[in-house]
Design a protein around this motif. Structure first.
Motif, mmCIF file in Angstrom:
data_model
loop_
_atom_site.group_PDB
_atom_site.id
_atom_site.type_symbol
_atom_site.label_atom_id
_atom_site.label_comp_id
_atom_site.label_asym_id
_atom_site.label_seq_id
_atom_site.Cartn_x
_atom_site.Cartn_y
_atom_site.Cartn_z
ATOM 1 N N PRO A 69 -19.267 -26.218 64.588
ATOM 2 C CA PRO A 69 -19.765 -27.600 64.516
ATOM 3 C C PRO A 69 -21.095 -27.649 63.760
ATOM 4 O O PRO A 69 -21.684 -26.614 63.453
ATOM 5 C CB PRO A 69 -19.982 -27.987 65.985
ATOM 6 C CG PRO A 69 -19.429 -26.882 66.813
ATOM 7 C CD PRO A 69 -19.322 -25.675 65.955
ATOM 8 N N ASP A 70 -21.582 -28.864 63.516
ATOM 9 C CA ASP A 70 -22.840 -29.073 62.794
ATOM 10 C C ASP A 70 -24.063 -28.564 63.526
ATOM 11 O O ASP A 70 -25.054 -28.188 62.924
ATOM 12 C CB ASP A 70 -23.055 -30.593 62.601
ATOM 13 C CG ASP A 70 -22.475 -31.097 61.291
ATOM 14 O OD1 ASP A 70 -22.125 -30.267 60.437
ATOM 15 O OD2 ASP A 70 -22.385 -32.328 61.146
ATOM 16 N N CYS A 71 -24.022 -28.658 64.855
ATOM 17 C CA CYS A 71 -25.226 -28.346 65.633
ATOM 18 C C CYS A 71 -24.806 -28.097 67.080
ATOM 19 O O CYS A 71 -23.611 -28.045 67.386
ATOM 20 C CB CYS A 71 -26.228 -29.508 65.507
ATOM 21 S SG CYS A 71 -27.837 -29.199 66.261
ATOM 22 N N GLY A 72 -25.789 -27.934 67.945
ATOM 23 C CA GLY A 72 -25.520 -27.679 69.357
ATOM 24 C C GLY A 72 -24.917 -28.889 70.057
ATOM 25 O O GLY A 72 -25.002 -30.012 69.576
ATOM 26 N N LEU A 73 -24.312 -28.627 71.215
ATOM 27 C CA LEU A 73 -23.527 -29.663 71.894
ATOM 28 C C LEU A 73 -24.200 -30.189 73.153
ATOM 29 O O LEU A 73 -23.563 -30.799 74.005
ATOM 30 C CB LEU A 73 -22.141 -29.078 72.202
ATOM 31 C CG LEU A 73 -21.359 -28.729 70.922
ATOM 32 C CD1 LEU A 73 -20.301 -27.663 71.173
ATOM 33 C CD2 LEU A 73 -20.730 -29.985 70.339
ATOM 34 N N THR A 110 -28.759 -17.497 61.428
ATOM 35 C CA THR A 110 -29.748 -18.553 61.606
ATOM 36 C C THR A 110 -29.001 -19.874 61.539
ATOM 37 O O THR A 110 -27.852 -19.933 61.086
ATOM 38 C CB THR A 110 -30.886 -18.501 60.568
ATOM 39 O OG1 THR A 110 -31.897 -19.453 60.968
ATOM 40 C CG2 THR A 110 -30.403 -18.877 59.169
ATOM 41 N N HIS A 111 -29.646 -20.915 62.039
ATOM 42 C CA HIS A 111 -29.006 -22.224 62.035
ATOM 43 C C HIS A 111 -30.018 -23.266 61.573
ATOM 44 O O HIS A 111 -31.170 -23.244 61.979
ATOM 45 C CB HIS A 111 -28.506 -22.583 63.437
ATOM 46 C CG HIS A 111 -28.237 -24.041 63.610
ATOM 47 N ND1 HIS A 111 -27.179 -24.676 62.997
ATOM 48 C CD2 HIS A 111 -28.912 -25.008 64.281
ATOM 49 C CE1 HIS A 111 -27.209 -25.964 63.294
ATOM 50 N NE2 HIS A 111 -28.258 -26.188 64.073
ATOM 51 N N MET A 112 -29.543 -24.162 60.708
ATOM 52 C CA MET A 112 -30.388 -25.265 60.256
ATOM 53 C C MET A 112 -29.569 -26.541 60.205
ATOM 54 O O MET A 112 -28.621 -26.632 59.424
ATOM 55 C CB MET A 112 -30.898 -24.998 58.845
ATOM 56 C CG MET A 112 -31.755 -23.776 58.771
ATOM 57 S SD MET A 112 -32.285 -23.535 57.085
ATOM 58 C CE MET A 112 -32.856 -21.860 57.257
#
Ligand SMILES: Nc1nc2c(c(=O)[nH]1)N[C@@H](CNc1ccc(C(=O)N[C@@H](CCC(=O)N[C@@H](CCC(=O)N[C@@H](CCC(=O)O)C(=O)O)C(=O)O)C(=O)O)cc1)CN2
Ligand SMILES: [Zn+2]
Length: 777
Positions: A743-747, A659-661
């Motif tokens: 990375p922190d989040c999507g690009l 999961t990603h937050m």
């Protein structure tokens, strides 16, 4: 006579004119004066819309070129010193520097990972429980305030010149301070209150001198569980501010006043606005406590949702209040209309029935007029069009309630048939981990990305052409496949361990799923500002949710067919889909979330059957969905974690669920995050210099974690050493055997050049650390 007004209006424009003007300006295609002219034109139109709707005031001060909190930073003269602005820099260019940072200026201060010395943008964070982001004011012992911008006063003059009765709006001093952040440990921003108030006094005095009769002063933090000193400050602050001010309408929204109700009613101001949509049960209490000489503004039209107001339900709430509160009554949307799209007029594709159930910002203004007419006893059609509007609203509300499109027996049945354990994986994490380690044979500190790769102009143009019918389905599919193939090739060349397909085919991570699920409608132009010039088009959940066909399977399977490396399937989770959509208001949100969860579970299961070994279910909105009052946390978190587990628990032990937050300020809800039981969680940590990870370490978070090693919100390419340093910090608090590198989040908002450069460095950093950790120290 009842008066009608709005707390704020969407600023982007009917056709997102502001977005396009801003982006042109940032590209250097139009100058500051042209941008200012675009802003003036939008304000003119938006005030005119308020006037045309019969509002008693137009609202001035809600417009902003990026964010209204940022406007206050300039108004109150507290631009952070770290920006080091020179005296001759124009206000608007300073404004955009604070909002966006200075990309050209790459600061290479070793040991400075998050740019205290650089001109990095102000941090952005969610505005209460909305999907709107504000720029976070920075406070330190050196913060000084002073009236520093005349923009607000100019806008007031502009509206007055156009002949409007003006109500100005300000964010109140306590909420302004509350929403900011201390930039030094041990410093309490509350201590700045005394020095802030004189500036507010000056602002108010100047508005008064301009002839402004009413100032709406927003204190939404009255809906939070406040520390005592903050609560106690309200009375003293408003005594001081009200002395030489126009009449103050203190406005609260988003949340019940609860223990602050009597306080809010008794403050020395001329009026109080309350959110009767989020806190309908408090209306009676407010009417009881509010002194008769004060205006009571009732936020009765939902400013956070798009359903047409049920006039009878609204009147049933308003009439007793009108009878009880002998003073003046105003009616308004519950909060600013910033959070809803502009107008239904642009929706040519929505079917007529569904459209008749909805009201966007412009239509909501119209609803106020009808409610006022009826309340004031003009139901019999004295005011033009009121009788018809009332009849049509009643018919639409009745039709929606009875519509067969809303309820689906098989969806209800599926929820009813759930059994204990269907929201649990078959085996505990340790067992799954062992099986998965054998299956994927990844190196230590495996590298991956969060899902999206750059959404290039080319991709968007293809989709726009497809939607306009200029590109056929086969042609669109070819183009998207080519983008997927490109992303796979690039990731293999970068030597990333777990690949993604890149999400080229997605307009947005929520809208994309909304377009494919039953029970959802989507708009052509229902844009809502998310931050700066960026907008989202939240889908509308009007009925029971079901998945008629696989949604991502074909793209993902295609991507997997191109590579022997594991391809991570990419889905948006039930809580986030709910949170970033307009949600039906005829059943509890938890029921709708669970319906979505079952639909996502079917997709996860399909991916597994197709041989996809790793599936990520994104839940970035889980934190912002938390009720603003702690009392609501437990039931929410139980429902949210359960919904996630339903979506993730149809698969076997061999399948790895990620999961990603982002927005990861959740150290206070770590047990619940752990209860989601994802095999791997990727989070945003780079901007906090890994501080956020400390909680995971202290809590001994049981599963694997990918703490983001670089901030994707900036085009800046992080150096290898910088990421190595962050990972070392991470490895000090979480056992390295549990760590991933990402990375922190999507690009999606980045370009390819900076993306590839950053990922080259990220992979190099991971490899360095693998060696380092392999050496016994
Ligand atoms: N729903 C949601 N909320 C979220 C996030 C999120 O990803 N989704 N992330 C955080 C916020 N971050 C965000 C990051 C980027 C954008 C963003 O880039 N928005 C785009 C719109 C994205 C979109 O839906 N694009 C569509 C339509 C684009 C469009 O307008 N196209 C033009 C034509 C474009 C062309 O010809 O090139 C048109 O149709 O007129 C598409 O790709 O298909 C924008 O404002 O520009 C928004 C929020 C939190 N909240
Ligand atoms: Zn994210």
């Amino acid at each position: 006579m009842t008066r009608i007004h709005t707390l704020g209006f969407p600023r982007m424009g009917a056709q997102r004119e502001l977005k396009f003007a801003l982006e042109q300006h940032w590209r250097g295609e139009i100058d500051r004066e042209a941008l200012e002219a675009a802003g003036r034109e939008l304000r003119r139109r938006h005030w005119q819309a308020q006037r045309d709707a019969g509002l008693d005031f137009v609202t001035v001060g809600d417009f902003a070129f990026y964010d209204h909190v940022a406007n206050h930073i300039q108004l109150l003269g507290c631009e952070p010193a770290r920006f080091d602005f020179k005296g001759d820099e124009p206000e608007l260019s300073r404004y955009f520097t604070m909002a966006r940072g200075v990309a050209a200026e790459v600061h290479d201060h070793p040991g400075c990972a998050h740019g205290e010395h650089g001109r990095f943008a102000l941090e952005m964070t969610k505005w209460f429980d909305t999907n709107y982001h504000y720029l976070v004011p920075e406070f330190s012992p050196h913060t000084r305030f002073g009236l520093a911008s005349v923009r607000l006063f100019d806008e007031v003059a502009e509206a007055q010149k156009a002949g409007h009765a003006v109500k100005a709006v300000l964010l109140g001093p306590l909420s302004f301070l509350w929403l900011g952040k201390e930039k030094r440990a041990g410093f309490d921003r509350f201590s700045l209150l005394e020095s802030l108030l004189p500036v507010y006094e000056q602002v108010l005095a100047r508005l008064k001198a301009q002839g402004v009769e009413w100032v709406q002063i927003d204190e939404p933090i009255l809906g939070l569980d406040l520390p005592e000193p903050w609560r106690h400050a309200f009375e003293r602050v408003y005594w001081q501010l009200a002395r030489n001010a126009p009449k103050l309408l203190l406005s609260t929204y988003f949340s019940p006043l609860a223990d602050n109700l009597r306080l809010a009613c008794q403050l020395p101001v001329a009026g109080l606005h309350v959110d009767a949509v989020r806190a309908p049960d408090e209306l009676t209490g407010v009417a009881d406590w509010l002194p008769v000489h004060k205006v009571l503004s009732v936020g009765i039209v939902d400013g956070r949702n798009i359903w047409r107001t049920d006039p009878d339900a609204a009147l049933a709430r308003l009439r007793p209040v009108a009878a009880k509160h002998r003073g003046e009554l105003w009616i308004a949307p519950s909060c600013s209309l910033l959070h809803v799209p502009f107008s239904l007029a642009a929706e040519k594709q929505l079917d007529a029935e569904l459209k008749s159930w909805l009201a966007f910002a412009v239509e909501k203004l119209g609803e106020l007029r009808v409610l006022r007419a009826v309340l004031d006893g003009e139901e019999e059609g004295e005011e033009e069009g009121v009788a018809e509007a009332l009849a049509s609203a009643r018919a639409a509300v009745a039709a929606r309630r009875a519509s067969p499109r809303v309820h689906r027996a098989e969806v209800a049945l599926r929820l009813a048939r759930r059994v204990a354990g269907d929201d649990r994986r078959a085996s505990p994490f340790a067992e799954r981990q062992a099986v998965q380690r054998v299956r994927f044979a990844l190196p230590p500190l495996p590298t991956t990305t969060i899902g999206s790769f750059p959404q290039t102009a080319q991709i968007r143009a293809a989709r726009a052409a497809f939607k306009r019918g200029e590109l056929d389905a086969a042609g669109y599919r070819e183009k998207m496949r080519a983008e997927i193939a490109l992303a796979v090739r690039k990731q293999e060349a970068l030597d990333i361990d777990v690949l993604v397909h890149g999400e080229a085919e997605r307009n947005d991570m929520v809208e994309y799923f909304g377009e494919q699920l039953d029970g959802f409608a989507f708009t052509a132009n229902g844009w809502v500002q998310s931050y700066g010039s960026r907008c989202v088009k939240p889908p509308i959940i009007f009925g029971d949710v079901a998945r008629p066909a696989p949604m991502t399977l074909e793209w993902t399977a295609y991507a997997q067919s191109l590579t022997p490396r594991p391809m991570k399937g990419m889905l948006t989770g039930p809580v986030t889909i709910l949170q970033w959509s307009f949600v039906r208001d005829d059943q509890p949100r938890s029921v709708t979330t669970e319906q979505i969860a079952w639909a996502i579970r079917d997709e996860v299961d399909d991916l597994e059957r197709a041989g996809i070994g790793i599936v990520q279910i994104d839940e970035p909105a889980i934190r912002e969905g938390l009720p603003l009052r702690r009392a609501g946390w437990k039931p929410y978190l139980e429902g949210a974690t359960r919904a996630f587990r339903i979506s993730a628990s149809g698969v076997g032990d061999r399948t790895q669920i990620h999961t990603h937050m982002c927005y990861s300020e959740f150290n206070d809800i770590l047990p619940e995050i752990a209860a989601m039981d994802a095999d791997v969680i990727t989070i945003e940590t780079s901007r906090s210099d890994m501080e956020l990870l400390r909680g995971f370490g202290d809590f001994e978070y049981p599963n694997e974690i990918g703490p983001g090693v670089y901030d994707i919100h900036s085009p800046r390419v992080p150096a290898v050493e910088e990421m190595v340093r962050l990972m070392r910090k991470a490895a000090a608090v979480v056992p390295p055997s549990k760590l991933w590198v990402n990375p922190d989040c999507g690009l999606k908002t980045r370009g390819w050049a900076e993306t590839e450069a950053a990922l080259v460095n990220m992979v190099a950093a991971a490899k360095l650390l693998r060696q380092e950790l392999a050496q016994p120290s």
